[in-house]
Design an enzyme around this catalytic site. Structure first.
Site, short mmCIF file in Angstrom:
data_model
loop_
_atom_site.label_atom_id
_atom_site.label_comp_id
_atom_site.label_asym_id
_atom_site.label_seq_id
_atom_site.Cartn_x
_atom_site.Cartn_y
_atom_site.Cartn_z
N MET A 30 0.85 -1.20 0.00
CA MET A 30 0.00 0.00 0.00
C MET A 30 0.89 1.25 0.00
SD MET A 30 -3.47 -0.93 1.98
CE MET A 30 -2.98 -0.57 3.64
N GLY A 68 11.07 -2.37 5.75
CA GLY A 68 10.34 -3.64 5.69
C GLY A 68 9.87 -3.93 4.26
N HIS A 69 9.34 -2.91 3.59
CA HIS A 69 8.92 -3.09 2.20
C HIS A 69 10.13 -3.41 1.30
CE1 HIS A 69 5.59 -0.34 3.60
NE2 HIS A 69 4.89 -1.30 3.04
N GLN A 91 -10.22 -2.79 2.61
CA GLN A 91 -9.72 -3.37 3.86
C GLN A 91 -9.74 -2.37 5.02
OE1 GLN A 91 -5.80 -4.24 1.95
NE2 GLN A 91 -4.94 -3.75 3.94
N MET A 112 8.72 -1.95 12.11
CA MET A 112 8.49 -0.88 11.12
C MET A 112 7.08 -1.01 10.56
SD MET A 112 11.97 -0.22 9.10
CE MET A 112 13.49 0.07 10.00
N SER A 113 6.43 0.12 10.41
CA SER A 113 5.05 0.16 9.92
C SER A 113 4.78 1.54 9.35
CB SER A 113 4.09 -0.11 11.09
OG SER A 113 2.79 0.33 10.75
N SER A 114 3.99 1.58 8.30
CA SER A 114 3.62 2.88 7.72
C SER A 114 2.90 3.73 8.76
CB SER A 114 2.72 2.69 6.51
OG SER A 114 3.41 1.95 5.54
O1 PAF Z 1 0.10 -5.55 3.80
C1 PAF Z 1 -0.34 -4.70 2.99
O2 PAF Z 1 0.33 -3.71 2.66
C2 PAF Z 1 -1.73 -4.89 2.42
O3 PAF Z 1 -2.59 -5.47 3.34
C3 PAF Z 1 -1.75 -5.66 1.09
C4 PAF Z 1 -1.25 -7.09 1.26
C5 PAF Z 1 -0.88 -4.96 0.07
C6 PAF Z 1 -3.16 -5.74 0.54
O4 PAF Z 1 -3.70 -4.48 0.35
#
Ligand code: PAF
Length: 296
Positions: free
Chosen positions: A40, A46-47, A71, A196-198
């Protein structure tokens, strides 16, 4: 085929399903395989660890950025969720990305995020995090399924920080017989241990200092299990401690790693998971562990 080239990092950005499919078709016709990292956006290390792992597969690497409305609950942070497309592209320049798929909401949900088909991985979607955020995993499974259908990857990478999400996706892939290998990458942490998290960007400096307590409390549960103590006390203590320092704790639970069911006698591969809010910022974390000394 028209790929919008981004000058900064030379990463081809594709916004339409049609363009994405045309490129994928060419790669497949040339006998190439595809590694996929759905995200997202608002990248952190982490990404990038996911993208680097995908790169190591030697396949073509496709990354998607799509803030998935399906979501997010009605009172959640869809509107304020951090979006940083230009910075994201710049940070990807240290990786190899053959396509960045960044569709509009209308491209993914022609009838709106509330209006189309949905994928419900029953059972696993409805416990723990799914209980706290009803509909969340339906949104995740649906969008990941749509993205899989567009990108047709041979393999996809997900972070272990979202452990329940990882299991939901693995189960969806198995139950729907999707020919995709699911890989995971361990949680990447800040120096003090905070995962780590957005959403960490929502924290003010004081909250940022407090936030590490989630990791500390989880680690305490793991340490007590390692010491052969009854981790149930540590779980209760973890909740109390988080609430005392200013969190509103949703849950701290110990479950089986394989299916997130309540551990039974003899289960050794466990995981402690937590979700807690500091004001409006909801943080989740987990630590997998092996029960060494004692059956509980
Ligand atoms: O983990 C995320 O960033 C989201 O839940 C994902 C897997 C991209 C689905 O929108």
């Amino acid at each position: 085929m028209s790929l919008a080239d981004n000058d900064a990092a030379q990463i081809p950005v594709v916004e339409s399903i049609e363009q994405a499919r045309a490129t994928i078709r060419q790669w497949k016709m040339a006998g190439e395989s595809i590694a996929f990292v759905p995200t997202m956006g608002n990248f952190h290390q982490g990404h990038l660890a996911l993208v680097r792992a995908a790169n190591q597969s030697g396949m073509r690497t496709v990354v998607s950025i799509f803030v998935n409305p399906m979501q997010f609950g009605k009172n959640e942070d869809l509107d304020t969720y951090p979006r940083s497309f230009d910075d994201d592209i710049a940070s990807l320049s240290e990786c190899q990305v053959d396509m960045l798929f960044a569709p509009a909401v209308s491209e993914i949900y022609p009838d709106g995020a509330d209006g189309g088909a949905a994928v419900h991985v029953r059972g696993l979607s409805d416990i723990i995090e799914g209980e706290s955020r009803p509909g969340f995993f339906i949104g995740v499974a649906t969008v990941v399924n749509i993205l899989f259908n567009i990108i047709q990857p041979d393999a996809a990478w997900f972070g272990e920080k979202d452990y329940q999400q990882l299991l939901v996706i693995r189960k969806m892939v198995r139950d729907l017989a999707l020919p995709i290998e699911i890989h995971s990458v361990p949680t990447v942490r800040e120096g003090d241990g905070l995962a780590m998290s957005s959403r960490n960007s929502y924290l003010d400096p004081n909250q940022r200092k407090l936030a590490v307590n989630i990791y500390r409390c989880l680690q305490h549960v793991v340490d007590s299990a390692d010491d052969g103590m009854d981790y149930h006390y540590a779980v209760v203590h973890a909740c109390q401690e988080l609430n005392e320092v200013g969190f509103f704790t949703d849950y701290v639970v110990v479950r089986r790693q394989k299916d997130l069911e309540v551990p039974k006698k003899g289960d050794k591969s466990l995981i402690v998971l937590a979700a807690a809010r500091l004001d409006d910022t909801r943080l989740i974390d987990n630590i997998p562990f092996e029960l060494m000394l004692k059956d509980l």
